[in-house]
Write a protein that holds these residues in place. Structure first.
Motif, PDB file in Angstrom:
ATOM      1  N   TYR A  15      -5.554 -18.838  -8.113  1.00 22.35           N
ATOM      2  CA  TYR A  15      -5.711 -20.102  -8.980  1.00 22.35           C
ATOM      3  C   TYR A  15      -5.198 -21.298  -8.123  1.00 22.35           C
ATOM      4  CZ  TYR A  15      -4.084 -23.193 -13.015  1.00 22.35           C
ATOM      5  OH  TYR A  15      -3.974 -24.081 -13.941  1.00 22.35           O
ATOM      6  N   LEU A  16      -4.373 -21.237  -7.327  1.00 25.32           N
ATOM      7  CA  LEU A  16      -3.709 -22.322  -6.586  1.00 25.32           C
ATOM      8  C   LEU A  16      -4.417 -22.666  -5.637  1.00 25.32           C
ATOM      9  CD1 LEU A  16       0.087 -20.974  -6.270  1.00 25.32           C
ATOM     10  CD2 LEU A  16      -0.757 -23.046  -7.638  1.00 25.32           C
ATOM     11  N   THR A  17      -5.717 -21.931  -5.144  1.00 26.20           N
ATOM     12  CA  THR A  17      -6.494 -22.425  -4.202  1.00 26.20           C
ATOM     13  C   THR A  17      -7.767 -23.363  -4.789  1.00 26.20           C
ATOM     14  OG1 THR A  17      -8.067 -20.352  -4.413  1.00 26.20           O
ATOM     15  CG2 THR A  17      -5.954 -20.321  -2.832  1.00 26.20           C
ATOM     16  N   TRP A  18      -7.876 -23.287  -6.161  1.00 20.31           N
ATOM     17  CA  TRP A  18      -9.004 -23.767  -6.830  1.00 20.31           C
ATOM     18  C   TRP A  18      -8.990 -25.251  -6.719  1.00 20.31           C
ATOM     19  CZ3 TRP A  18      -8.622 -19.685 -11.219  1.00 20.31           C
ATOM     20  CH2 TRP A  18      -9.013 -18.523 -10.985  1.00 20.31           C
ATOM     21  N   ASP A  19     -10.078 -25.966  -7.097  1.00 17.51           N
ATOM     22  CA  ASP A  19     -10.147 -27.399  -7.135  1.00 17.51           C
ATOM     23  C   ASP A  19      -9.256 -27.879  -8.407  1.00 17.51           C
ATOM     24  OD1 ASP A  19     -12.018 -27.992  -5.384  1.00 17.51           O
ATOM     25  OD2 ASP A  19     -13.671 -27.856  -6.667  1.00 17.51           O
ATOM     26  N   GLU A  20      -8.336 -29.029  -7.961  1.00 17.53           N
ATOM     27  CA  GLU A  20      -7.493 -29.505  -9.193  1.00 17.53           C
ATOM     28  C   GLU A  20      -8.166 -30.251 -10.141  1.00 17.53           C
ATOM     29  OE1 GLU A  20      -4.067 -31.805  -7.720  1.00 17.53           O
ATOM     30  OE2 GLU A  20      -3.903 -30.433  -5.925  1.00 17.53           O
ATOM     31  N   ALA A  67      -0.455 -30.977 -21.588  1.00 20.86           N
ATOM     32  CA  ALA A  67      -1.541 -30.471 -20.537  1.00 20.86           C
ATOM     33  C   ALA A  67      -2.055 -31.674 -19.907  1.00 20.86           C
ATOM     34  CB  ALA A  67      -2.623 -29.839 -21.359  1.00 20.86           C
ATOM     35  N   PRO A  68      -2.603 -31.438 -18.789  1.00 18.28           N
ATOM     36  CA  PRO A  68      -2.379 -30.086 -17.785  1.00 18.28           C
ATOM     37  C   PRO A  68      -0.827 -30.179 -17.180  1.00 18.28           C
ATOM     38  CG  PRO A  68      -3.536 -31.913 -16.437  1.00 18.28           C
ATOM     39  CD  PRO A  68      -3.184 -32.549 -17.905  1.00 18.28           C
ATOM     40  N   PHE A  69      -0.411 -28.838 -17.531  1.00 12.94           N
ATOM     41  CA  PHE A  69       1.003 -28.485 -17.094  1.00 12.94           C
ATOM     42  C   PHE A  69       0.828 -26.918 -17.090  1.00 12.94           C
ATOM     43  CE2 PHE A  69       5.263 -27.046 -18.279  1.00 12.94           C
ATOM     44  CZ  PHE A  69       5.874 -27.732 -17.322  1.00 12.94           C
ATOM     45  N   ASP A  70       1.086 -26.366 -16.011  1.00 12.16           N
ATOM     46  CA  ASP A  70       0.823 -24.760 -15.772  1.00 12.16           C
ATOM     47  C   ASP A  70       2.227 -24.174 -16.349  1.00 12.16           C
ATOM     48  OD1 ASP A  70      -1.572 -25.045 -14.735  1.00 12.16           O
ATOM     49  OD2 ASP A  70      -0.723 -24.884 -12.409  1.00 12.16           O
ATOM     50  N   VAL A  71       1.792 -23.204 -17.145  1.00 13.46           N
ATOM     51  CA  VAL A  71       2.840 -22.343 -17.605  1.00 13.46           C
ATOM     52  C   VAL A  71       2.349 -20.865 -17.281  1.00 13.46           C
ATOM     53  CG1 VAL A  71       3.883 -21.568 -19.714  1.00 13.46           C
ATOM     54  CG2 VAL A  71       3.341 -23.735 -19.558  1.00 13.46           C
ATOM     55  N   ARG A  72       3.226 -20.495 -16.497  1.00 13.54           N
ATOM     56  CA  ARG A  72       3.107 -18.941 -16.161  1.00 13.54           C
ATOM     57  C   ARG A  72       3.950 -18.101 -16.845  1.00 13.54           C
ATOM     58  NH1 ARG A  72       5.545 -20.560 -10.718  1.00 13.54           N
ATOM     59  NH2 ARG A  72       6.036 -22.272 -12.019  1.00 13.54           N
ATOM     60  N   GLN A  97      16.298 -25.084 -18.277  1.00  9.67           N
ATOM     61  CA  GLN A  97      15.944 -25.717 -17.256  1.00  9.67           C
ATOM     62  C   GLN A  97      15.620 -24.590 -16.038  1.00  9.67           C
ATOM     63  OE1 GLN A  97      15.498 -29.155 -17.152  1.00  9.67           O
ATOM     64  NE2 GLN A  97      15.491 -28.787 -19.284  1.00  9.67           N
ATOM     65  N   GLU A  98      16.230 -23.699 -15.881  1.00  9.39           N
ATOM     66  CA  GLU A  98      15.996 -22.695 -14.920  1.00  9.39           C
ATOM     67  C   GLU A  98      14.648 -22.287 -14.742  1.00  9.39           C
ATOM     68  OE1 GLU A  98      18.424 -21.736 -12.589  1.00  9.39           O
ATOM     69  OE2 GLU A  98      19.476 -23.213 -13.526  1.00  9.39           O
ATOM     70  N   LYS A  99      13.591 -22.349 -15.888  1.00  7.71           N
ATOM     71  CA  LYS A  99      12.251 -21.948 -16.006  1.00  7.71           C
ATOM     72  C   LYS A  99      11.358 -22.974 -15.211  1.00  7.71           C
ATOM     73  CE  LYS A  99      12.683 -19.038 -19.903  1.00  7.71           C
ATOM     74  NZ  LYS A  99      12.251 -18.601 -21.300  1.00  7.71           N
ATOM     75  N   LEU A 100      11.908 -24.273 -14.928  1.00  9.49           N
ATOM     76  CA  LEU A 100      11.107 -25.348 -14.646  1.00  9.49           C
ATOM     77  C   LEU A 100      11.188 -25.649 -13.033  1.00  9.49           C
ATOM     78  CD1 LEU A 100      11.989 -28.119 -17.228  1.00  9.49           C
ATOM     79  CD2 LEU A 100      10.170 -26.822 -17.100  1.00  9.49           C
ATOM     80  N   ASP A 101       9.945 -25.434 -12.356  1.00  8.65           N
ATOM     81  CA  ASP A 101       9.992 -25.857 -11.172  1.00  8.65           C
ATOM     82  C   ASP A 101       9.015 -26.778 -10.670  1.00  8.65           C
ATOM     83  OD1 ASP A 101       7.248 -24.194 -11.029  1.00  8.65           O
ATOM     84  OD2 ASP A 101       8.359 -22.374 -10.586  1.00  8.65           O
ATOM     85  N   ASP A 102       8.565 -27.034  -9.306  1.00  2.65           N
ATOM     86  CA  ASP A 102       7.450 -28.125  -9.189  1.00  2.65           C
ATOM     87  C   ASP A 102       6.153 -27.753  -9.606  1.00  2.65           C
ATOM     88  OD1 ASP A 102       9.294 -30.106  -8.051  1.00  2.65           O
ATOM     89  OD2 ASP A 102       9.131 -29.319  -6.258  1.00  2.65           O
ATOM     90  N   LYS A 103       5.993 -26.527  -9.930  1.00  5.55           N
ATOM     91  CA  LYS A 103       4.457 -25.993 -10.292  1.00  5.55           C
ATOM     92  C   LYS A 103       4.492 -26.071 -11.665  1.00  5.55           C
ATOM     93  CE  LYS A 103       4.217 -22.900  -6.341  1.00  5.55           C
ATOM     94  NZ  LYS A 103       3.958 -21.486  -5.780  1.00  5.55           N
ATOM     95  N   GLY A 104       5.481 -26.259 -12.515  1.00  5.02           N
ATOM     96  CA  GLY A 104       5.253 -26.106 -14.208  1.00  5.02           C
ATOM     97  C   GLY A 104       6.426 -25.341 -14.638  1.00  5.02           C
ATOM     98  N   CYS A 105       6.096 -24.517 -15.553  1.00  3.12           N
ATOM     99  CA  CYS A 105       7.099 -23.625 -15.878  1.00  3.12           C
ATOM    100  C   CYS A 105       6.570 -22.113 -15.673  1.00  3.12           C
ATOM    101  CB  CYS A 105       6.762 -23.454 -17.685  1.00  3.12           C
ATOM    102  SG  CYS A 105       8.122 -22.607 -18.543  1.00  3.12           S
ATOM    103  N   ASN A 106       7.960 -21.630 -15.276  1.00  5.22           N
ATOM    104  CA  ASN A 106       7.960 -20.257 -14.614  1.00  5.22           C
ATOM    105  C   ASN A 106       8.473 -19.376 -15.719  1.00  5.22           C
ATOM    106  OD1 ASN A 106       7.488 -18.036 -12.913  1.00  5.22           O
ATOM    107  ND2 ASN A 106       9.210 -18.425 -11.713  1.00  5.22           N
TER     108      ASN A 106
END
Length: 189
Positions: A15-20, A67-72, A97-106
């Motif tokens: 997913y991280l390699t696909w077009d934004e 959205a767009p905001f990635d939730v894993r 707040q521990e679930k938040l990182d620069d990529k979204g919500c983990n």
């Protein structure tokens, strides 16, 4: 890089390699395309909900993201290659707040709101409903901009329990944020 040729299952690493520019979600390793762009009415309802939550949450521990905001989801310390559920809910409220990182919500947000559109009804009502229940999202709303209604589901004993359908003219309480009440006349202007 564009989406590669079809393979059995994809991961967050793929997913991280696909077009934004592509709005995609990954559920159980399968790709779900989120285009076309949402309708004007969808965006109006999203704006009103986002504004209400943003104002209420100022200077509070929880945050609202749209959205767009990635939730894993269902990550449990997995590596990117092993994560196969990445969604972009219309609204996500995260209090840990521990679930938040620069990529979204983990991990699982406390609350997710999906705004229905003709192309997303099956995905939101069935596939994501089951995913969010399994991921233990505490509160799930399905907002119907056409019928001006909100369906509320609460996670009770690890299963969603239907709380009712609320329509324009009513005020509803947000269970995850007990002091927040929303006037649906303001949401469905």
């Amino acid at each position: 890089m564009p989406i590669p040729n079809k393979k059995e299952k994809y991961s967050y690493a793929d997913y991280l390699t696909w077009d934004e520019g592509e709005r995609l979600e990954l559920i159980d390793g399968d790709i779900f395309n989120m285009s076309p762009a949402p309708s004007r009415r969808h965006q109006q309802v999203l704006r009103e909900l986002s504004t209400a939550f943003s104002i209420f949450l100022r200077e509070k521990e929880c945050e609202v993201f749209f959205a767009p905001f990635d939730v894993r989801l269902l990550v449990d310390n997995k590596q990117d290659n092993d994560i196969n559920n990445v969604v972009q809910p219309d609204l996500a409220i995260v209090c840990d707040q521990e679930k938040l990182d620069d990529k979204g919500c983990n991990g699982s947000p406390d609350m997710i709101i999906e705004i229905l559109s003709p192309a997303s009804i099956k995905l939101d009502r069935w596939i994501k409903y089951q995913l969010y229940e399994e991921a233990k999202v505490k509160e799930y709303w399905l907002v119907d901009p056409v019928n001006e209604s909100v369906e509320i589901y609460l996670l009770i004993d690890e299963q969603y329990k239907f709380q009712g359908v609320f329509t324009k003219g009513e005020t509803i309480s947000v269970h995850t944020l007990p002091d927040l009440k929303l006037d649906l006349d303001q949401v469905f202007m």
